[in-house]
Design an enzyme around this catalytic site. Sequence first.
Site, short mmCIF file in Angstrom:
data_model
loop_
_atom_site.label_atom_id
_atom_site.label_comp_id
_atom_site.label_asym_id
_atom_site.label_seq_id
_atom_site.Cartn_x
_atom_site.Cartn_y
_atom_site.Cartn_z
N ARG A 175 -5.13 0.75 11.58
CA ARG A 175 -5.02 1.19 12.91
C ARG A 175 -5.58 0.06 13.92
O ARG A 175 -5.65 -0.27 14.73
CB ARG A 175 -5.65 2.64 13.17
CG ARG A 175 -4.60 4.01 12.05
CD ARG A 175 -5.65 5.17 12.12
NE ARG A 175 -4.56 6.09 10.99
CZ ARG A 175 -4.16 7.05 11.32
NH1 ARG A 175 -6.28 7.56 10.91
NH2 ARG A 175 -4.13 7.89 10.17
N GLU A 201 0.96 4.77 11.04
CA GLU A 201 -0.49 4.74 10.78
C GLU A 201 -0.91 5.96 11.84
O GLU A 201 -1.64 6.11 12.31
CB GLU A 201 -1.53 2.83 10.93
CG GLU A 201 -0.83 2.01 10.24
CD GLU A 201 -1.33 2.14 9.17
OE1 GLU A 201 -1.52 2.86 8.67
OE2 GLU A 201 -0.56 1.11 8.52
N PHE A 224 1.07 -1.27 -0.06
CA PHE A 224 0.00 0.30 -0.27
C PHE A 224 0.78 0.88 -0.29
O PHE A 224 1.38 2.00 0.61
CB PHE A 224 -0.72 0.05 1.68
CG PHE A 224 -1.94 1.39 1.35
CD1 PHE A 224 -2.90 0.84 1.29
CD2 PHE A 224 -1.75 2.14 2.20
CE1 PHE A 224 -4.14 1.47 1.12
CE2 PHE A 224 -2.87 3.02 2.11
CZ PHE A 224 -4.00 3.38 1.36
N GLN A 271 9.18 -5.84 47.09
CA GLN A 271 8.49 -4.98 46.30
C GLN A 271 8.29 -4.05 45.94
O GLN A 271 6.80 -4.05 44.23
CB GLN A 271 7.74 -3.77 47.54
CG GLN A 271 7.62 -4.62 48.98
CD GLN A 271 7.25 -3.78 50.04
OE1 GLN A 271 7.37 -2.83 50.36
NE2 GLN A 271 7.00 -4.32 51.05
N ARG A 326 14.11 -16.03 39.11
CA ARG A 326 16.07 -15.58 39.00
C ARG A 326 15.64 -14.71 40.69
O ARG A 326 14.86 -14.40 41.34
CB ARG A 326 15.01 -13.91 38.33
CG ARG A 326 16.74 -12.46 38.56
CD ARG A 326 17.31 -13.37 38.54
NE ARG A 326 19.08 -13.00 37.45
CZ ARG A 326 20.53 -11.85 37.57
NH1 ARG A 326 20.23 -13.70 37.70
NH2 ARG A 326 21.17 -11.66 37.50
#
Length: 407
Positions: free
Chosen positions: A266, A386, A143, A302, A291
């Site tokens: 889009r 876009e 396009f 935290q 990990r």
Amino acid sequence: MSAPSAAKLPPFDPIDPLGLDDLLGPEDLAIRDTVRAWATDRVLPHIAEWYERGELPVIRELARELGGLGALGMSLTGYGCAGATAVQYGLACLELEAADSGIRSLVSVQGSLAMYAIHRYGSDEQKQRWLPAMAAGEIIGCFGLTEPDHGSDPAGMRMYAKRDGGDWVLNGRKMWITNGSVAGVAVVWARTDDAEGGSGDSGDIRGFLVPAGTPGFSAPEIRHKWSLRASVTSELVLDDVRLPADAVLPGVSGLRGPLSCLSHARYGIVWGSMGAARASFESALSYATSREQFGRPIGGFQLTQAKLADMALELHKGILLAHHLGRRMDAGRLRAEQISFGKLNNVREAIEICRTARTVLGANGISLEYPVMRHATNLESVLTYEGTVEMHQLVLGKALTGLDAFR
């Protein structure tokens, strides 16, 4: 009736914390799972290598396989297209981009731009000639709207089509064209001096179908990209390209034609960007639980949990927004401004999710053994194409105020 007890509620699912799968019917789930399984089998084992090499060497093979799945021109009807709902198409985009943005771009450009333009604005002969083979993935389309000097302002395009007897002669260049060098047909938008169009304004812009191999037409591939590396990106060069009168898309003139195609593409990005975000979030979540630092998994700290919670919030809000827009599209009630709302929010949030996920993975976040950095760099392109952030902000600003700030 009393509320169900906690014992009767389904367990909390970290991958679907809001229970969004409840919004989907059996056919929706089957389509989603089929596309996910294909991407897992055919793309994920190879995508890091393709990305590192900066190529998509099996694009024609993948296109045929995607055609076999019904993923090309998925929401169009007839001509071998699947006739799926907008939500089903969105689910497919999400799963494809969870593998890689380049794979979703291949499908979006094929179906939402090239095929959509022919399906909506083409003649019966043009539809019969191109759409069945494109739906099957036997012919790839591209396009051509963006130009080297005109991206966000397509009305300034310099590609020019001039009448010569019964033919048209096209001259100019297009830039950043996905699928360009492998396309069998290019949908190219050009300014004309057509007497039916007017006097040189945007009303004179017409769409042309340019078959590959037409004399004067070339599509050199663009290299040295740091984003969308597993995607074919090209320039289109038209040097005295002569086309017959029936190469014009007869159903539209002016910018309304290409812009309506962009709206459809889009919409797919609203979903697809959440696929990249989901893959990065899930990678970070898995990493955080395995990990260990300071004697325990980092997911037990935290600050890491705060990151995971914030990523999950934005990811699933974005998916919920995509669902809402999809339902509106299926009901024929989705406005272009609402698509801008989704594209602006979801791509912006997806990038932030990827960047946060990278921090959870630490130094491993930059390795192609994990998908996070690949998705983050791909989304830098998705953020721009876009419609840039600024353009979608102005679309929403105009809708909110009634005042045009584009110029």
